[in-house]
Write a protein that holds these residues in place. Structure first.
Motif, mmCIF file in Angstrom:
data_model
loop_
_atom_site.group_PDB
_atom_site.id
_atom_site.type_symbol
_atom_site.label_atom_id
_atom_site.label_comp_id
_atom_site.label_asym_id
_atom_site.label_seq_id
_atom_site.Cartn_x
_atom_site.Cartn_y
_atom_site.Cartn_z
ATOM 1 N N LEU A 386 0.810 -1.215 0.000
ATOM 2 C CA LEU A 386 0.000 0.000 0.000
ATOM 3 C C LEU A 386 0.842 1.263 0.000
ATOM 4 O O LEU A 386 0.343 2.345 -0.306
ATOM 5 C CB LEU A 386 -0.950 0.003 1.199
ATOM 6 N N ARG A 388 2.073 2.840 2.578
ATOM 7 C CA ARG A 388 1.773 3.788 3.655
ATOM 8 C C ARG A 388 1.885 3.091 5.021
ATOM 9 O O ARG A 388 1.797 1.871 5.116
ATOM 10 C CB ARG A 388 0.377 4.403 3.490
ATOM 11 N N ASN A 401 -8.613 2.175 10.967
ATOM 12 C CA ASN A 401 -8.900 3.264 10.033
ATOM 13 C C ASN A 401 -8.271 3.107 8.651
ATOM 14 O O ASN A 401 -7.771 4.093 8.082
ATOM 15 C CB ASN A 401 -8.465 4.622 10.631
ATOM 16 N N ASP A 402 -8.275 1.911 8.109
ATOM 17 C CA ASP A 402 -7.800 1.735 6.732
ATOM 18 C C ASP A 402 -8.561 0.582 6.088
ATOM 19 O O ASP A 402 -8.182 -0.582 6.190
ATOM 20 C CB ASP A 402 -6.284 1.475 6.690
ATOM 21 N N GLU A 404 -8.993 -0.245 2.971
ATOM 22 C CA GLU A 404 -8.301 -0.999 1.933
ATOM 23 C C GLU A 404 -7.331 -2.007 2.550
ATOM 24 O O GLU A 404 -7.271 -3.160 2.114
ATOM 25 C CB GLU A 404 -7.538 -0.089 0.967
ATOM 26 N N ARG A 407 -8.928 -5.059 3.554
ATOM 27 C CA ARG A 407 -9.315 -5.972 2.473
ATOM 28 C C ARG A 407 -8.202 -6.957 2.126
ATOM 29 O O ARG A 407 -8.409 -7.876 1.338
ATOM 30 C CB ARG A 407 -9.720 -5.179 1.228
ATOM 31 N N LYS B 25 5.702 -5.175 -17.051
ATOM 32 C CA LYS B 25 5.681 -5.294 -15.581
ATOM 33 C C LYS B 25 5.622 -3.904 -14.950
ATOM 34 O O LYS B 25 4.915 -3.687 -13.965
ATOM 35 C CB LYS B 25 6.918 -6.037 -15.082
ATOM 36 N N LYS B 33 0.008 0.731 -7.911
ATOM 37 C CA LYS B 33 0.344 1.886 -7.051
ATOM 38 C C LYS B 33 -0.725 2.963 -7.176
ATOM 39 O O LYS B 33 -1.118 3.578 -6.178
ATOM 40 C CB LYS B 33 1.725 2.440 -7.424
ATOM 41 N N VAL B 35 -3.862 2.561 -7.863
ATOM 42 C CA VAL B 35 -5.067 2.108 -7.147
ATOM 43 C C VAL B 35 -4.883 2.306 -5.642
ATOM 44 O O VAL B 35 -5.765 2.844 -4.961
ATOM 45 C CB VAL B 35 -5.348 0.632 -7.474
ATOM 46 N N HIS B 36 -3.746 1.882 -5.125
ATOM 47 C CA HIS B 36 -3.555 1.942 -3.669
ATOM 48 C C HIS B 36 -3.475 3.390 -3.181
ATOM 49 O O HIS B 36 -3.927 3.698 -2.074
ATOM 50 C CB HIS B 36 -2.313 1.151 -3.264
ATOM 51 N N ALA B 39 -7.052 4.579 -3.078
ATOM 52 C CA ALA B 39 -7.877 3.862 -2.102
ATOM 53 C C ALA B 39 -7.474 4.184 -0.664
ATOM 54 O O ALA B 39 -8.030 3.617 0.264
ATOM 55 C CB ALA B 39 -7.768 2.350 -2.336
ATOM 56 N N ARG B 40 -6.558 5.108 -0.468
ATOM 57 C CA ARG B 40 -6.108 5.431 0.887
ATOM 58 C C ARG B 40 -7.261 6.047 1.671
ATOM 59 O O ARG B 40 -8.218 6.556 1.086
ATOM 60 C CB ARG B 40 -4.908 6.386 0.824
ATOM 61 N N PRO B 41 -7.171 6.011 3.000
ATOM 62 C CA PRO B 41 -8.309 6.468 3.813
ATOM 63 C C PRO B 41 -8.746 7.903 3.533
ATOM 64 O O PRO B 41 -9.942 8.206 3.563
ATOM 65 C CB PRO B 41 -7.780 6.330 5.249
ATOM 66 N N ARG B 75 -8.756 -7.914 -9.939
ATOM 67 C CA ARG B 75 -8.185 -8.070 -8.593
ATOM 68 C C ARG B 75 -8.088 -6.707 -7.893
ATOM 69 O O ARG B 75 -8.452 -6.555 -6.734
ATOM 70 C CB ARG B 75 -6.808 -8.712 -8.684
ATOM 71 N N TYR B 79 -9.916 -4.259 -4.235
ATOM 72 C CA TYR B 79 -9.367 -3.408 -3.175
ATOM 73 C C TYR B 79 -10.019 -2.036 -3.126
ATOM 74 O O TYR B 79 -10.133 -1.435 -2.071
ATOM 75 C CB TYR B 79 -7.857 -3.241 -3.371
#
Lengths: 422, 112
Positions: A386, A388, A401-402, A404, A407, B25, B33, B35-36, B39-41, B75, B79
């Motif tokens: 992630l 982070r 609090n996360d 993602e 998941r 790749k 990266k 996506v993540h 998707a962070r809080p 996939r 997430y």
């Protein structure tokens, strides 16, 4: 004697009520996954089944045993056998959790190779299955049966370096660093690729992503931190008396993959876990710099407020500085448990398991400890993916609090695989 | 007009087909990266939806993208996706190539 019988992890009774074996009663084994370490667990004169998805490995293992064991590529046939009391699991890592759960459900005691499991959900399911079905489950982190590691543990837990504030582990990069994408294609005859994958999302067969080198793919092995890390972190938690760590921990991880290879696990990696109550810091450095005072391929420097000590390795091969070897615990001090026979650590670890099968005690690397240990690399890998910093609460079994990150706590399985049964 | 994040996802999906495996790749990792990060809080909801939209477009298109590229997008939807993506993945469960991947991603979204 170590207080393993009343430790904080042991929320369950130490003795698992079950009709015990008589002292001379023979344990009958099934062996699942017989390449690599799995082959070393075979008991030649008490083997009722050999299972591997690679027919060549089955054939090689069968040649070593007496009698006519079942030979199969489907572990469920092993678990179906009523004459089998216990199984060893030496498969690639992504199968350990699921097979252990199923084996417990089938009434078998289990010796599963490390790493304990792939996800937090699997870890919970393993503990639940072991307790619900009253099974003896040993995780194959044989550093817990290594007298050098025990010496380190005695030295540290009897306060010789004071209160430990930091442990720094150094470890080499993943073994495969060359530029190679391998080649995708049909598996060789005798290799059941569908069964090798099992619960994993489908991917094509590639000879450089299975057998030993499954370790460098995130779905099957997740890199050295979950592989060797299981060993190294087991020794750390043992030495610090933190097998039952239950307060939130933060984790931050950086690292790079090799952009010119098929492998997606980090080639290099640095992880920092910050524990609370007690406060201490754990660091994984890959590559790390050996401590020149007592160098080795991998090891850890433990630093307390009264001194420090270096412990090398963490699996069957461990060593510790002379001052720890020379230390004799006080009569009323902490003494790490060692199975009495002086054999090599891996065999000592197995004997501990076999003895516990008969006495129904928890073994030295009981599944619950195994899950506590493996949680650390699991959350490290999630933090790395992630990009982070995360906070994990072990009492809630989730990140704070996360959404993602949460998941990642469970991994959906391909059908027909399920933790509910086989 | 397609927004930037949706377009970026689809561009990376195209690059995942590069015959140079290192470039392919790199695109795969860049998609993860992206996506993540979204998707962070404290991520922006609109940006998240844009990324999910791009992933869904890739997931659905068996003509433009390979099975493994589609599976990767699916996939990642597991997430970052929410209710509407979960429903859209439901429709993909009958796809002969990626149906099982879609089912698994739905399971990930639904799991609490």
């Amino acid at each position: 004697m170590e207080q393993r019988k009343t430790g904080r992890v042991a929320g369950f009774p130490t003795i698992i009520p079950q009709q015990a074996f008589g002292a001379n009663e023979r344990i009958v084994y099934g062996h699942i996954g017989v390449g690599g370490m799995g082959s070393s667990h075979i008991v030649p004169d008490s083997c009722a089944a050999i299972c591997d998805v690679d027919a060549e490995k089955v054939k090689a293992a069968a040649a070593k045993v007496k009698g006519s064991p079942l030979l199969t590529d489907d572990y469920r046939r092993v678990l179906d056998r009523k004459d089998i009391d216990a199984v060893t699991i030496g498969t690639p890592d992504h199968w350990h959790g699921l097979m252990t759960v199923h084996a417990c459900q089938a009434g078998k005691d289990v010796y599963s190779e490390k790493p304990t499991c792939k996800t937090i959900e699997e870890g919970r399911a393993m503990i639940d299955a072991a307790r619900r079905h009253k099974r003896v489950v040993q995780i194959g982190a044989q550093g817990r049966s290594n007298p050098m590691a025990a010496a380190a543990c005695n030295y540290i837990r009897n306060g010789q370096i004071g209160k430990v504030g930091q442990v720094v582990i150094w470890h080499p990069n993943n073994y495969v660093d060359k530029n190679d994408f391998g080649s995708e294609g049909p598996p060789p005859p005798g290799m059941n690729w569908e069964m090798w994958l099992g619960p994993l999302a489908w991917r094509p067969y590639n000879p450089i992503t299975c057998h030993f080198n499954f370790r460098w793919m995130m779905d099957s092995g997740a890199g050295f931190i979950r592989d060797r890390g299981n060993h190294a972190l087991s020794i750390v938690l043992w030495c610090l008396g933190q097998d039952g760590w239950d307060k939130p921990v933060t984790v931050e991880a950086t690292g790079e993959t090799n952009p010119n290879s098929v492998y997606d696990a980090p080639l290099t990696m640095r992880v920092v876990w910050e524990f609370s109550e007690p406060r201490w810091t754990l660091v994984w450095e890959q590559p790390g710099k050996p401590n020149l005072r007592f160098p080795g391929e991998w090891g850890a420097t433990y630093t307390g407020d009264k001194g420090d000590v270096i412990v090398l390795g963490g699996d069957g091969g461990c060593d510790v500085e002379q001052k720890a070897k020379d230390f004799i615990p006080p009569d009323k001090g902490f003494k790490a448990y060692m199975e009495p026979e002086e054999v090599d650590p891996t065999e000592r670890h197995r004997r501990n398991w076999r003895r516990c099968i008969k006495t129904r005690e928890k073994p030295v690397m009981d599944v619950e400890i195994g899950v506590k240990v493996i949680t650390l690399p699991i959350i490290a890998n999630i933090a790395w993916q992630l990009g982070r910093k995360l906070t994990y609460d072990p009492k809630q079994w989730k990140f704070i609090n996360d959404e993602e990150a949460n998941r990642f706590l469970a991994e959906p399985y391909r059908r027909p695989w399920s933790l509910k049964g086989y | 007009m397609m927004d930037e994040l949706t377009s970026r996802i689809m561009d990376l999906a195209n690059r995942m087909a590069d015959p140079d495996k290192a470039k392919a790749k790199m695109a795969k990792v860049a998609m993860e990266k992206l996506v993540h990060v979204q998707a962070r809080p404290d991520g922006n909801k609109k940006d998240r939806e844009s990324v999910a939209k791009g992933l869904l477009s890739v997931a659905k298109d068996g003509n433009a993208y390979s099975r493994m590229t589609r599976a990767h997008a699916i996939r990642l939807l597991g997430y970052i996706g929410a209710g509407s993506e979960e429903r859209a993945l439901g429709a993909l469960e009958k796809d002969p190539e990626v149906g099982e991947d879609a089912r698994m991603a739905r399971e990930r979204i639904r799991r609490k």
